[in-house]
Design an enzyme around this catalytic site. Structure first.
Site, PDB file in Angstrom:
ATOM      1  CG  HIS A 117      -6.719   5.223  -3.052  1.00 14.76           C
ATOM      2  ND1 HIS A 117      -6.227   3.949  -2.344  1.00 14.76           N
ATOM      3  CD2 HIS A 117      -5.251   6.203  -2.233  1.00 14.76           C
ATOM      4  CE1 HIS A 117      -4.588   3.326  -2.660  1.00 14.76           C
ATOM      5  NE2 HIS A 117      -4.459   5.127  -2.178  1.00 14.76           N
ATOM      6  CG  HIS A 159      -2.059   1.251  -0.085  1.00 10.62           C
ATOM      7  ND1 HIS A 159      -3.334   1.880   0.648  1.00 10.62           N
ATOM      8  CD2 HIS A 159      -1.626   2.503  -0.720  1.00 10.62           C
ATOM      9  CE1 HIS A 159      -3.061   3.515   0.319  1.00 10.62           C
ATOM     10  NE2 HIS A 159      -2.463   3.086  -0.351  1.00 10.62           N
ATOM     11  CG  ASP A 194      -1.745   7.322  -3.780  1.00  9.75           C
ATOM     12  OD1 ASP A 194      -2.839   7.167  -2.868  1.00  9.75           O
ATOM     13  OD2 ASP A 194      -1.143   6.668  -4.290  1.00  9.75           O
ATOM     14  CG  ASP A 195      -0.297  10.265  -1.003  1.00 10.70           C
ATOM     15  OD1 ASP A 195      -1.013  10.541  -0.200  1.00 10.70           O
ATOM     16  OD2 ASP A 195      -0.061   9.526  -2.099  1.00 10.70           O
ATOM     17  CG  HIS A 238      -2.940   8.344   1.254  1.00 12.69           C
ATOM     18  ND1 HIS A 238      -2.796   6.989   2.062  1.00 12.69           N
ATOM     19  CD2 HIS A 238      -2.712   7.835  -0.032  1.00 12.69           C
ATOM     20  CE1 HIS A 238      -2.474   6.410   1.038  1.00 12.69           C
ATOM     21  NE2 HIS A 238      -2.577   5.872  -0.058  1.00 12.69           N
ATOM     22  CD  GLU A 251       1.280   2.001  -3.966  1.00 13.57           C
ATOM     23  OE1 GLU A 251       1.269   1.520  -3.279  1.00 13.57           O
ATOM     24  OE2 GLU A 251       1.679   3.252  -4.633  1.00 13.57           O
TER      25      GLU A 251
HETATM   26  N1  ADE Z   1       0.737   6.015   1.478  1.00 17.18           N
HETATM   27  C1  ADE Z   1       0.881   7.490   1.262  1.00 17.18           C
HETATM   28  N2  ADE Z   1       0.733   7.073  -0.059  1.00 17.18           N
HETATM   29  C2  ADE Z   1       0.759   5.519   0.031  1.00 17.18           C
HETATM   30  C3  ADE Z   1       0.780   5.097  -1.161  1.00 17.18           C
HETATM   31  N3  ADE Z   1       0.683   5.335  -2.629  1.00 17.18           N
HETATM   32  N4  ADE Z   1       1.564   3.735  -1.256  1.00 17.18           N
HETATM   33  C4  ADE Z   1       1.316   3.713  -0.572  1.00 17.18           C
HETATM   34  N5  ADE Z   1       1.715   3.925   1.081  1.00 17.18           N
HETATM   35  C5  ADE Z   1       1.342   5.211   0.662  1.00 17.18           C
HETATM   36 ZN    ZN Z   2      -2.389   5.315  -1.645  1.00 12.86          ZN
END
Ligand code: ADE
Ligand code: ZN
Length: 339
Positions: free
Chosen positions: A19, A199, A281-282, A21, A202
């Site tokens: 996971h 997703h 994630d990011d 992005h 969350e």
């Molecule tokens: N797009 C990028 N990161 C995300 C996240 N943590 N949750 C939902 N959409 C996303």
């Molecule tokens: Zn995500």
């Protein structure tokens, strides 16, 4: 890479993440480089002068994510940012990564999807050769762009299949529409042979997870899923069904899904016997990295180094890859453990 990489017992564990992005992995210096060569001035409110991404809450994060993504203009940009991320994750012991990319973003940029995917495929091949990391692509629809767009994105995705494009999922605002609204898009993807995740759990709670699994039976894993912890009966069910969780602690803590690191659900889900994987994630948005997530599991959730090996194997078992690749990666994990 973590400044003192190598100093922590978690650092020597081979890692796999399901996971990340892709547009959320762009380090600030790389974003600035792309913007400069494309003649773009980054809008105010994307980066501060210390190269931190600026956002205030979950919806603002999604907005800044889209603003930053607009600095990407060419397939070469995608090649560079992908190779840059894969090098960084490999430096922290990453063996396998699933990158999430959105046809919507690419089409919004006015780029041909095939050109973007060719660039990603080249970066994946080069990263394997140069850094020893294996990568697969998960085509990702964006919930808040709406169900109609999601069908268009799914159709575009399945027109460009490749052995490295193995996954399909939805991200974006979890409270936008309902999971059932995205069933047509998931049907298109699943019929084309893509394996699915979503997703869920969350931003919204246990009901969102139940609803997702009921409306989208092709979903095999939970993107986050961490708010299941609010419902012990659901946790028990997910543990018994061995549904893998893609847990991203750094993201959850930054976005205040849990008020403090100590209150994060990782330990509770692990102790309940859930199938846990870790991911970033990011990462630059949340000041994290895959290596930092593995350290968190030890330092905050109290897991052991052998537990981390289990987590990597969970990710490889749940990863959307062919069996030959899985077996080769599993051998590297066992070799590391034996060393
Ligand atoms: N797009 C990028 N990161 C995300 C996240 N943590 N949750 C939902 N959409 C996303
Ligand atoms: Zn995500």
């Amino acid at each position: 890479m973590l400044k003192d990489f190598g100093a922590h017992p978690a650092d020597r564990v081979p890692k796999a993440e399901l996971h990340a992005h892709l547009e959320g992995t762009i380090h600030a210096p790389v974003l600035r480089k792309l913007a400069a060569r494309n003649g773009i001035t980054l809008p105010d409110g994307v980066l501060d002068d210390q190269d931190n991404y600026l956002w205030t809450d979950f919806n603002d994060f999604l907005k800044v994510y889209d603003l930053a993504t607009a600095a990407i203009k060419t397939p070469e940009d995608y090649y560079d940012l992908t190779l840059d991320y894969l090098e960084r994750v490999a430096m922290e012991g990453g063996l396998y990564v699933e990158i999430l990319v959105s046809p919507d973003h690419v089409l919004n940029l006015g780029m041909a999807l095939k050109d973007q995917l060719d660039a990603l495929i080249q970066a994946i091949d080069d990263a394997r050769e140069r850094f020893g990391v294996e990568t697969r692509i998960s085509q990702t629809i964006v919930r808040h762009y709406g169900p109609e767009n999601s069908v268009a994105a799914a159709k575009a995705a399945v027109e460009h299949l490749h052995p490295y494009i193995t996954g399909f999922q939805m991200a974006g605002a979890e409270d936008a529409y309902t999971p059932a609204d995205f069933r047509p898009a998931y049907d298109i993807a699943a019929e084309a042979g893509l394996r699915c995740t979503a997703h869920t759990g969350e931003w919204l709670g246990p009901d969102s997870i139940r609803e997702t699994l009921a409306a989208l039976p092709m979903v095999e894993r939970l993107g986050h899923g961490v708010r299941a912890i609010q419902d012990p009966a659901l946790v028990k069910e997910l543990a018994e069904r061995k549904i893998p969780f893609e847990v991203c602690p750094g993201s959850n803590i930054a976005l205040k899904v849990f008020p403090t690191p100590e209150e994060h659900a990782l330990k509770g889900l692990w102790d309940a016997g859930c199938t846990i994987t870790l991911a970033s994630d990011d990462p630059p948005y949340f000041h994290t990295s895959l290596g930092a997530e593995y350290r968190f599991a030890v330092d905050v959730a109290g897991l052991s180094v052998p537990d981390l090996y289990t987590i990597t194997r969970n990710a490889l078992n749940a990863g959307f890859m062919d069996e030959t690749t899985r077996a080769a990666l599993m051998m590297r994990v066992s070799a590391s453990e034996a060393a």
